[in-house]
Design a protein around this motif. Sequence first.
Motif, PDB file in Angstrom:
ATOM      1  N   VAL A 257       0.429  -0.921   0.005  1.00  0.00           N
ATOM      2  CA  VAL A 257      -0.308  -0.185  -0.133  1.00  0.00           C
ATOM      3  C   VAL A 257       0.487   1.375   0.301  1.00  0.00           C
ATOM      4  O   VAL A 257       0.694   2.897  -0.365  1.00  0.00           O
ATOM      5  CB  VAL A 257      -1.319   0.107   1.298  1.00  0.00           C
ATOM      6  N   ASP A 258       1.738   1.376   0.047  1.00  0.00           N
ATOM      7  CA  ASP A 258       3.130   2.430   0.748  1.00  0.00           C
ATOM      8  C   ASP A 258       4.282   2.177  -0.104  1.00  0.00           C
ATOM      9  O   ASP A 258       4.882   0.508   1.108  1.00  0.00           O
ATOM     10  CB  ASP A 258       2.804   3.586   1.270  1.00  0.00           C
ATOM     11  N   ILE A 259       5.288   2.938  -0.142  1.00  0.00           N
ATOM     12  CA  ILE A 259       6.825   2.607  -0.073  1.00  0.00           C
ATOM     13  C   ILE A 259       7.206   3.869   0.325  1.00  0.00           C
ATOM     14  O   ILE A 259       6.944   4.274  -0.248  1.00  0.00           O
ATOM     15  CB  ILE A 259       7.501   1.945  -2.167  1.00  0.00           C
ATOM     16  N   LYS A 260       8.462   3.174   0.707  1.00  0.00           N
ATOM     17  CA  LYS A 260       9.478   4.457   1.392  1.00  0.00           C
ATOM     18  C   LYS A 260      11.376   4.011   1.078  1.00  0.00           C
ATOM     19  O   LYS A 260      11.496   3.570   1.504  1.00  0.00           O
ATOM     20  CB  LYS A 260       9.039   4.857   2.601  1.00  0.00           C
ATOM     21  N   LYS A 261      11.162   4.879  -0.100  1.00  0.00           N
ATOM     22  CA  LYS A 261      12.635   4.162  -0.640  1.00  0.00           C
ATOM     23  C   LYS A 261      13.578   5.121  -0.321  1.00  0.00           C
ATOM     24  O   LYS A 261      14.424   4.041   0.456  1.00  0.00           O
ATOM     25  CB  LYS A 261      12.088   5.053  -2.299  1.00  0.00           C
ATOM     26  N   GLU A 262      13.731   6.287   0.469  1.00  0.00           N
ATOM     27  CA  GLU A 262      14.442   6.450   0.988  1.00  0.00           C
ATOM     28  C   GLU A 262      14.345   5.481   2.541  1.00  0.00           C
ATOM     29  O   GLU A 262      15.877   5.434   2.392  1.00  0.00           O
ATOM     30  CB  GLU A 262      14.498   8.235   1.312  1.00  0.00           C
ATOM     31  N   ARG A 263      13.667   5.356   3.206  1.00  0.00           N
ATOM     32  CA  ARG A 263      13.944   4.725   4.436  1.00  0.00           C
ATOM     33  C   ARG A 263      13.809   3.201   4.091  1.00  0.00           C
ATOM     34  O   ARG A 263      13.842   2.032   5.606  1.00  0.00           O
ATOM     35  CB  ARG A 263      12.384   4.955   5.348  1.00  0.00           C
ATOM     36  N   LEU A 325      14.679  -5.935  -4.212  1.00  0.00           N
ATOM     37  CA  LEU A 325      13.371  -5.895  -3.903  1.00  0.00           C
ATOM     38  C   LEU A 325      12.287  -4.509  -4.252  1.00  0.00           C
ATOM     39  O   LEU A 325      11.311  -4.788  -4.815  1.00  0.00           O
ATOM     40  CB  LEU A 325      13.058  -6.143  -2.717  1.00  0.00           C
ATOM     41  N   LEU A 326      13.080  -3.298  -3.761  1.00  0.00           N
ATOM     42  CA  LEU A 326      12.544  -1.972  -3.959  1.00  0.00           C
ATOM     43  C   LEU A 326      12.808  -1.682  -5.033  1.00  0.00           C
ATOM     44  O   LEU A 326      12.011  -0.500  -5.588  1.00  0.00           O
ATOM     45  CB  LEU A 326      13.558  -1.058  -3.435  1.00  0.00           C
ATOM     46  N   ALA A 327      13.925  -1.725  -6.371  1.00  0.00           N
ATOM     47  CA  ALA A 327      13.725  -1.626  -7.787  1.00  0.00           C
ATOM     48  C   ALA A 327      12.629  -2.853  -8.126  1.00  0.00           C
ATOM     49  O   ALA A 327      12.549  -1.793  -9.430  1.00  0.00           O
ATOM     50  CB  ALA A 327      14.756  -2.604  -8.014  1.00  0.00           C
ATOM     51  N   GLN A 328      11.712  -3.230  -7.795  1.00  0.00           N
ATOM     52  CA  GLN A 328      11.084  -4.132  -8.995  1.00  0.00           C
ATOM     53  C   GLN A 328       9.536  -3.988  -7.906  1.00  0.00           C
ATOM     54  O   GLN A 328       8.720  -3.907  -9.130  1.00  0.00           O
ATOM     55  CB  GLN A 328      11.290  -5.821  -8.261  1.00  0.00           C
ATOM     56  N   VAL A 329       9.202  -3.188  -6.893  1.00  0.00           N
ATOM     57  CA  VAL A 329       8.342  -3.683  -6.739  1.00  0.00           C
ATOM     58  C   VAL A 329       6.855  -2.317  -6.723  1.00  0.00           C
ATOM     59  O   VAL A 329       7.974  -0.950  -6.291  1.00  0.00           O
ATOM     60  CB  VAL A 329       8.069  -4.076  -4.976  1.00  0.00           C
TER      61      VAL A 329
END
Lengths: 366, 366
Positions: A257-263, A325-329
């Motif tokens: 439901v949300d992504i915080k890339k920097e964290r 994971l961050l790169a693909q989700v």
Amino acid sequence: MSYLSQITSPTLLLDEKICRNNLKKMALKAKFQGKKLVPHFKTSQSHEVGEWAKEYGITEITVSSIKMAEYFCGHGWENIHIAFPFNPLETKKLSELAKNQSLSVQLINEAVTEKLAKDLDYPVGFFIEIDAGYGRTGVEVSDFGLIEAILRKAKSTDKLRFKGFYLHPGHTYYTADKAKIYEESLAALNMLKNKYSTEYPKLVTRLGDTPGCSVMEDFGDVDEIGPGNFVFYDMMQVNLGSCKREDVAVALAVPVVDIKKERKEILIHGGGVHLAKDVLMEPDGSKNFGEVVILNENGWSIPFGRSYLKSISQEHGIIKASDELLAQVKVGDLLGILPVHSCMTADCMGGYLSLNGEKIDHAESI
Amino acid sequence: MSYLSQITSPTLLLDEKICRNNLKKMALKAKFQGKKLVPHFKTSQSHEVGEWAKEYGITEITVSSIKMAEYFCGHGWENIHIAFPFNPLETKKLSELAKNQSLSVQLINEAVTEKLAKDLDYPVGFFIEIDAGYGRTGVEVSDFGLIEAILRKAKSTDKLRFKGFYLHPGHTYYTADKAKIYEESLAALNMLKNKYSTEYPKLVTRLGDTPGCSVMEDFGDVDEIGPGNFVFYDMMQVNLGSCKREDVAVALAVPVVDIKKERKEILIHGGGVHLAKDVLMEPDGSKNFGEVVILNENGWSIPFGRSYLKSISQEHGIIKASDELLAQVKVGDLLGILPVHSCMTADCMGGYLSLNGEKIDHAESI
């Protein structure tokens, strides 16, 4: 159409192939050693998993409450054992169920034995549960006075039939040296068998826990083994060395439901009401409530870089995510979570979805 | 006939009088300060508790999932707010429910706002959730870029109606100085209200958490408060100072199945599948999974000497018992356990028994 297209909210996936493989391996191990496998079905609580188990020669099961026993009654089991110190308030229910289903219970004190001896209308088997060091429940292994008091009370009726001694060495979950625990547990059961087998020549001994049954290759002289969790396994068992990640048969599918890339955080809909709150500790002291897998049309795959649930609340889960994971989700995707404790997760979810998109029953869903 | 005579297995008791008192106190506190109370119903998840709440002037509620919203739809609520970053996979369901029920959601990113703007058929309100230090979810309070991006996307449709800013200061659970957290949270909400109220003159601010709402006497300029747990309270809230033991409105009735006097332990049928596994730490470092109360025909009383659940597994619980308790309890009795986290216990149990012996509904029981 893939099973994935059916999912809009947290859903517990069950991979039949992995589950059958777990059942088969344990059944073969038991057979090879000439032991009877009586799995504890508090993990799956499912008729369908029961049908799979029957295909590997399993004829009896164990449950942990009379409610669960009732669910499995009349489904072709030769015996259902309720592996919990019997709750005397449920005597009437037990007696009703015993009319049409072979059942056994666990006894650890005189008060309950007396109550059953007095009030049962139909015969029920019983094991005396032995505590050989775990310290949760059971008669202490050297307390012959209590063992004999229970046997004496049981003899006052033809409704209670002594089956033998049951031992759950749950301290294998907390102790590295599982071989030592097994040595002590087997010695305790052998001693009791030798002592009482003249009077009860048919008595059997049963020992059961997933960590021990998974890693031990020799079960000594015990007659029956009764592990439960092995049917699904989970991250706790991976951590204990009972299995590999690839052996875990259930994964909670959760929406992103949300992504915080920097964290490096991903917020999912998936929390304590779905997974339960069992937790593992990471080497750095942080908490781990489940490990991320990548869902695909055939099930799931284990990513190279680990990502895990670092915190959960009632409905929220926050993933500590790998760069991979961050790169693909993206928001709206589904991820899978291998649970820390699959028995509890299955109980929370009360049902499964197969990888064919079919519902699989659970006792909580009725 | 007492409600007690109905109980043979773990059963969640709900004391209506205590629950009504909790509702009444919070409603009066809100009224006195001119705030609207919109309680979070993830705790009780019950229509009957909802009817009690209406008697104290409560007209709107909050829930934590669309499944829970669906349960409450059509039961006379002026609005149901889903206080969870909206899961875009449930857009269709939301749109269906919004046809006949005023609903609002929480938005924290552009992706979901865009999805809703595109796919909603019926109007839905939304709050922007603000993170002012808790760190679980929400837009950071100073991230005006993101706030404005969400508002811009929402303006592209007449189906999304901006209601205001929502803030859950969950760190009150972990921080002694709740006044400081409230000061910061109120300052954040005021700043945002001042900044955006020219463009959105009807916007409101809402703040909600039980520890803060219980202990704070002044809610400053916030428009609405939204605590949840206060309706039942629990041992965690007792520990946080939000309430007294006497204010806890639910207790799990559990059967005593064994007593080990020499170890001062009582074994009950009652474990993780009933209570959930939330835990408190005792001053001596031992764990506490719930506190013992003495059941009687009118409910329960709090014993002078404390006894508590020192360990639980799936179905087992072991009480560390006071001498007073050991002197009076016997196998086959029922005891009460005040849960550590009542929201989770209620979700596990999926229903209540009133002290009149009547069943009270829970969303999980349908």
